[in-house]
Design an enzyme around this catalytic site. Structure first.
Site, PDB file in Angstrom:
ATOM      1  N   ASN A   1     -78.756  32.655 -24.057  1.00  0.00           N
ATOM      2  CA  ASN A   1     -79.161  31.545 -23.194  1.00  0.00           C
ATOM      3  C   ASN A   1     -79.678  32.169 -21.899  1.00  0.00           C
ATOM      4  O   ASN A   1     -78.893  32.583 -21.046  1.00  0.00           O
ATOM      5  CB  ASN A   1     -77.963  30.629 -22.925  1.00  0.00           C
ATOM      6  N   TRP A   2     -80.987  32.231 -21.802  1.00  0.00           N
ATOM      7  CA  TRP A   2     -81.579  32.900 -20.624  1.00  0.00           C
ATOM      8  C   TRP A   2     -81.468  32.046 -19.358  1.00  0.00           C
ATOM      9  O   TRP A   2     -81.774  32.518 -18.270  1.00  0.00           O
ATOM     10  CB  TRP A   2     -83.050  33.227 -20.890  1.00  0.00           C
ATOM     11  N   LYS A   3     -81.102  30.789 -19.515  1.00  0.00           N
ATOM     12  CA  LYS A   3     -81.028  29.861 -18.377  1.00  0.00           C
ATOM     13  C   LYS A   3     -82.363  29.895 -17.613  1.00  0.00           C
ATOM     14  O   LYS A   3     -83.403  30.144 -18.224  1.00  0.00           O
ATOM     15  CB  LYS A   3     -79.815  30.194 -17.489  1.00  0.00           C
TER      16      LYS A   3
ATOM     17  N   GLU B   1     -73.528  23.383 -17.377  1.00  0.00           N
ATOM     18  CA  GLU B   1     -74.389  23.288 -16.186  1.00  0.00           C
ATOM     19  C   GLU B   1     -75.165  21.971 -16.195  1.00  0.00           C
ATOM     20  O   GLU B   1     -75.399  21.367 -15.156  1.00  0.00           O
ATOM     21  CB  GLU B   1     -75.325  24.513 -16.126  1.00  0.00           C
TER      22      GLU B   1
ATOM     23  N   HIS C   1     -74.600  21.680 -22.325  1.00  0.00           N
ATOM     24  CA  HIS C   1     -74.148  22.860 -21.581  1.00  0.00           C
ATOM     25  C   HIS C   1     -73.451  22.386 -20.302  1.00  0.00           C
ATOM     26  O   HIS C   1     -73.878  21.409 -19.688  1.00  0.00           O
ATOM     27  CB  HIS C   1     -75.337  23.774 -21.249  1.00  0.00           C
TER      28      HIS C   1
ATOM     29  N   GLY D   1     -74.960  34.360 -21.670  1.00  0.00           N
ATOM     30  CA  GLY D   1     -75.816  34.093 -20.517  1.00  0.00           C
ATOM     31  C   GLY D   1     -76.326  35.392 -19.917  1.00  0.00           C
ATOM     32  O   GLY D   1     -77.207  36.056 -20.463  1.00  0.00           O
ATOM     33  N   GLY D   2     -75.742  35.776 -18.789  1.00  0.00           N
ATOM     34  CA  GLY D   2     -76.219  36.928 -18.018  1.00  0.00           C
ATOM     35  C   GLY D   2     -76.496  38.175 -18.852  1.00  0.00           C
ATOM     36  O   GLY D   2     -77.545  38.816 -18.686  1.00  0.00           O
TER      37      GLY D   2
ATOM     38  N   SER E   1     -69.055  34.892 -19.722  1.00  0.00           N
ATOM     39  CA  SER E   1     -68.921  36.297 -19.302  1.00  0.00           C
ATOM     40  C   SER E   1     -68.720  37.267 -20.467  1.00  0.00           C
ATOM     41  O   SER E   1     -67.999  38.266 -20.331  1.00  0.00           O
ATOM     42  CB  SER E   1     -67.788  36.455 -18.273  1.00  0.00           C
TER      43      SER E   1
ATOM     44  N   GLY F   1     -70.409  32.906 -15.895  1.00  0.00           N
ATOM     45  CA  GLY F   1     -71.066  33.576 -14.772  1.00  0.00           C
ATOM     46  C   GLY F   1     -70.105  34.083 -13.719  1.00  0.00           C
ATOM     47  O   GLY F   1     -70.503  34.437 -12.613  1.00  0.00           O
TER      48      GLY F   1
ATOM     49  N   GLU G   1     -67.193  26.969 -24.191  1.00  0.00           N
ATOM     50  CA  GLU G   1     -67.476  27.708 -22.964  1.00  0.00           C
ATOM     51  C   GLU G   1     -66.572  27.196 -21.847  1.00  0.00           C
ATOM     52  O   GLU G   1     -66.876  26.173 -21.215  1.00  0.00           O
ATOM     53  CB  GLU G   1     -68.938  27.521 -22.549  1.00  0.00           C
TER      54      GLU G   1
HETATM   55  P1  13P Z   1     -72.516  33.971 -18.800  1.00  0.00           P
HETATM   56  O1  13P Z   1     -72.521  34.815 -20.062  1.00  0.00           O
HETATM   57  O2  13P Z   1     -73.513  34.418 -17.790  1.00  0.00           O
HETATM   58  O3  13P Z   1     -71.129  33.821 -18.264  1.00  0.00           O
HETATM   59  O4  13P Z   1     -72.985  32.503 -19.237  1.00  0.00           O
HETATM   60  C1  13P Z   1     -72.394  31.899 -20.323  1.00  0.00           C
HETATM   61  C2  13P Z   1     -73.169  30.682 -20.665  1.00  0.00           C
HETATM   62  O5  13P Z   1     -73.150  29.718 -19.924  1.00  0.00           O
HETATM   63  C3  13P Z   1     -73.999  30.713 -21.874  1.00  0.00           C
HETATM   64  O6  13P Z   1     -74.479  29.456 -22.175  1.00  0.00           O
END
Ligand code: 13P
Length: 254
Positions: A11-13, A99, A97, A235-236, A214, A175, A169
């Site tokens: 998930n590149w956000k 967010e 998600h 994510g990251g 994470s 994050g 999640e």
């Molecule tokens: P991180 O891996 O950056 O914590 O993000 C997780 C996430 O929200 C994937 O959708």
């Protein structure tokens, strides 16, 4: 017990540029070339879907979206429909998600509608669920997850989960560098499977439940080794080729 094929989703956000995603896509394609026993998907920002679809077209790597409208089409400025995503070769659509829930006010019911619309367009929804830190601390984790899942079950029916993925999640782990322990992840994953099994045993046994929050190359193996963890939503760490490839390799042992 069903053999669940591990799945790792990037998930590149809202990250990247046309320049930076090219080497990233190439790196992932090259790194996962040989016959892969896991499934891998990339969810770039909408505007890079065409570029990603082109780069991934002769590979086994799938494409997904980070969101998807609950509406079919019409005067909804700024929205992207599930059919449009299908047009750009998306296989998966992340829905709910945290967010989106926290920053854009997406409710359980809206998420359920997105899930339904994605499936109507033949996309596989990746339904995100997870609790906030204060909910965990007050012992409400299971109640929150149950409420989030039930909203979808009530709208689409349990059979729809045959063609879906769930991502657990914990919001406090996203994050933050604060990963859930493998045991904490396993506990919630087992709870999700049990909750689904109350409705349909075989489906619950077969559905893939991903962990997100994470995940890094350094902690992926121990999380993926847990019995009910079938891969990750990353994510990251998915923005770093080596990190992401190593996470994919770790998922081979899921
Ligand atoms: P991180 O891996 O950056 O914590 O993000 C997780 C996430 O929200 C994937 O959708």
């Amino acid at each position: 017990m069903a053999q669940r094929r591990p799945l790792v989703v990037a998930n590149w956000k809202m990250n990247g540029s046309l320049t930076s995603i090219r080497p990233l896509l190439e790196g992932v394609c090259n790194g996962l070339q040989e016959g892969c026993d896991i499934e891998v998907a990339i969810c770039p920002p909408y505007v890079y879907l065409a570029e990603a679809a082109e780069k991934l077209k002769n590979t086994d790597i799938k494409l997904g979206s980070q969101n998807s409208s609950h509406l079919e089409s019409g005067a909804f400025t700024g929205e992207i429909s599930a059919d449009m995503l299908k047009d750009f070769s998306c296989v998966f659509a992340i829905v709910g998600h945290s967010e989106r829930r926290a920053l854009y006010g997406e409710t359980d019911n809206l998420v359920a509608e997105k899930f339904m619309r994605a499936q109507d367009a033949a996309l596989v929804p990746i339904l995100c669920v997870g609790e906030q830190l204060h909910e965990r601390e007050s012992g409400d984790t299971e109640a929150v997850i149950e409420r989030q899942l039930n909203a979808v079950i009530e709208l689409v029916g349990i059979a729809a989960f045959k063609n879906a993925v769930i991502a657990y999640e914990p919001i406090w782990a996203i994050g933050t560098g604060k990963t859930a322990t493998p045991e904490q992840a396993q506990e919630v994953h087992a709870f999700v499977r049990l909750l689904l099994a109350r409705h349909d045993d075989a489906m619950a046994d077969g559905i893939r439940i991903l962990y997100g929050g994470s995940v890094k190359a350094a902690n992926a193996t121990e999380i993926f080794n847990m019995a009910d963890v079938d891969g990750g939503l990353i994510g990251g760490a998915s923005l770093d080729i080596d990190e992401f490839l190593n996470i994919c390799h770790a998922a081979r042992g899921c």
